[in-house]
Design a protein around this motif. Sequence first.
Motif, mmCIF file in Angstrom:
data_model
loop_
_atom_site.group_PDB
_atom_site.id
_atom_site.type_symbol
_atom_site.label_atom_id
_atom_site.label_comp_id
_atom_site.label_asym_id
_atom_site.label_seq_id
_atom_site.Cartn_x
_atom_site.Cartn_y
_atom_site.Cartn_z
ATOM 1 N N ASP A 56 0.827 -1.200 0.000
ATOM 2 C CA ASP A 56 0.000 0.000 0.000
ATOM 3 C C ASP A 56 0.865 1.256 0.000
ATOM 4 O O ASP A 56 0.600 2.214 -0.740
ATOM 5 N N ARG B 114 1.110 4.257 -2.861
ATOM 6 C CA ARG B 114 0.903 5.666 -2.514
ATOM 7 C C ARG B 114 2.093 6.523 -2.952
ATOM 8 O O ARG B 114 1.921 7.678 -3.349
ATOM 9 N N ARG C 204 -6.708 8.807 -2.820
ATOM 10 C CA ARG C 204 -7.836 9.427 -2.125
ATOM 11 C C ARG C 204 -8.551 8.451 -1.194
ATOM 12 O O ARG C 204 -9.285 8.867 -0.312
ATOM 13 N N ARG C 205 -8.338 7.174 -1.435
ATOM 14 C CA ARG C 205 -9.026 6.151 -0.641
ATOM 15 C C ARG C 205 -8.355 6.008 0.719
ATOM 16 O O ARG C 205 -7.138 6.079 0.839
ATOM 17 N N SER C 206 -9.150 5.753 1.747
ATOM 18 C CA SER C 206 -8.608 5.568 3.085
ATOM 19 C C SER C 206 -7.699 4.347 3.139
ATOM 20 O O SER C 206 -7.955 3.337 2.473
ATOM 21 N N THR C 207 -6.635 4.450 3.918
ATOM 22 C CA THR C 207 -5.701 3.337 4.046
ATOM 23 C C THR C 207 -6.343 2.137 4.721
ATOM 24 O O THR C 207 -6.204 0.996 4.265
ATOM 25 N N THR C 208 -7.027 2.360 5.814
ATOM 26 C CA THR C 208 -7.620 1.244 6.550
ATOM 27 C C THR C 208 -9.119 1.394 6.764
ATOM 28 O O THR C 208 -9.793 0.416 7.096
ATOM 29 N N GLY C 209 -9.655 2.588 6.599
ATOM 30 C CA GLY C 209 -11.056 2.801 6.939
ATOM 31 C C GLY C 209 -11.199 2.942 8.439
ATOM 32 O O GLY C 209 -10.215 3.005 9.178
ATOM 33 N N ALA C 210 -12.398 2.981 8.886
ATOM 34 C CA ALA C 210 -12.638 3.144 10.321
ATOM 35 C C ALA C 210 -13.795 2.263 10.757
ATOM 36 O O ALA C 210 -14.902 2.367 10.245
ATOM 37 N N ARG D 148 -9.721 -3.299 9.400
ATOM 38 C CA ARG D 148 -9.652 -2.571 8.143
ATOM 39 C C ARG D 148 -10.872 -2.905 7.291
ATOM 40 O O ARG D 148 -11.344 -4.050 7.265
ATOM 41 N N SER E 97 -10.981 -0.348 1.810
ATOM 42 C CA SER E 97 -9.793 0.473 2.040
ATOM 43 C C SER E 97 -8.650 -0.068 1.192
ATOM 44 O O SER E 97 -8.710 -1.189 0.685
ATOM 45 N N THR E 98 -7.591 0.717 1.043
ATOM 46 C CA THR E 98 -6.503 0.265 0.166
ATOM 47 C C THR E 98 -5.767 -0.939 0.742
ATOM 48 O O THR E 98 -5.400 -1.861 0.004
#
Length: 307
Positions: free
Chosen positions: A165, A169, A204-210, A216, A220-221
């Motif tokens: 990831d 990036r 632009r996408r979240s790395t892990t989300g919430a 994750r 997410s990526t």
Amino acid sequence: MSDNAVQHTEYADARSEQESPRPPAPAAPAPQAAAVTPADAADAARLVSFGLQPKLLPARDAEYAELLRRYQEDPAFARLADAVATGLGLIVLEVSPRAGMAVTAGEDSVFAVRMGDYARRANTDSADRFLHGLAHLAVAAMAFPRPEDLADDAYIGRLTVNGVDSFVRQACLRLEQRAEEQGENTDPASDAPGLEAAWRVWSRRSTTGATKDARRLAGSTTGIVAKAVAFLTDSGFLQRTGDEGGGSYRTTARYQLQVRDMAGSAALTELLDLGIVPVSDGTATLVPPPEGDDLELAADAGLPFHA
């Protein structure tokens, strides 16, 4: 007629017979190749079936090892097995003790995995298919960053989910900088991305989300990379080695052969040409970001190193 005349005539006839050309002896019939038996065809098909089980190695199956030995020692059997594979739309990449009968599916083969099929198996949003394709591309580039890595049968690539990831990036950043220098559009529509646009959408996408329990998100990526490496592991191309860095993996001989087969692809070449995975003394790492760069890499990225 006198006795001398008779003797002279007989001698002349005998000499004439010796000097006259005799018809050539008939040529010996050419040896006929042994006929292919149903048992031979069954054995060849059995070997190909072993090749379609990527996690199975000859060292762990006596029948597989014996058929592999026969393939290597019997040219007629090898041709038969190759023909069976071709008839199934398969391409034989290598037949060896280290990789077994390594095959890949041709574009029209019934065994080919389409991106749509992969998306359904991975339970992914169809709009994210290009991001999943990018994840697979990045895994290949991280696993084998140099041509000599692909050429060396003893080379083993190592990678982590978070490392892949972070790698993508940095590719996003590099491509954005290049687009700005060339005056290109740096804000493409997210619903119609090309290759470079896909990298921008990734950034632009979240790395892990919430989530409430810190898991994750699948979209997410790192979630996308995790699905990619899980698919490759199930396919016998990667082996999981630990949990660090979101999951750590090592490559197999079959994956090296697969990446060799795709090494000439324009997308993989472009990704490697960005110079984000430099190798000097045999150790691969990510290029550190420029001074003042506000790029945030995934926490505890566990960037891969190659022995």
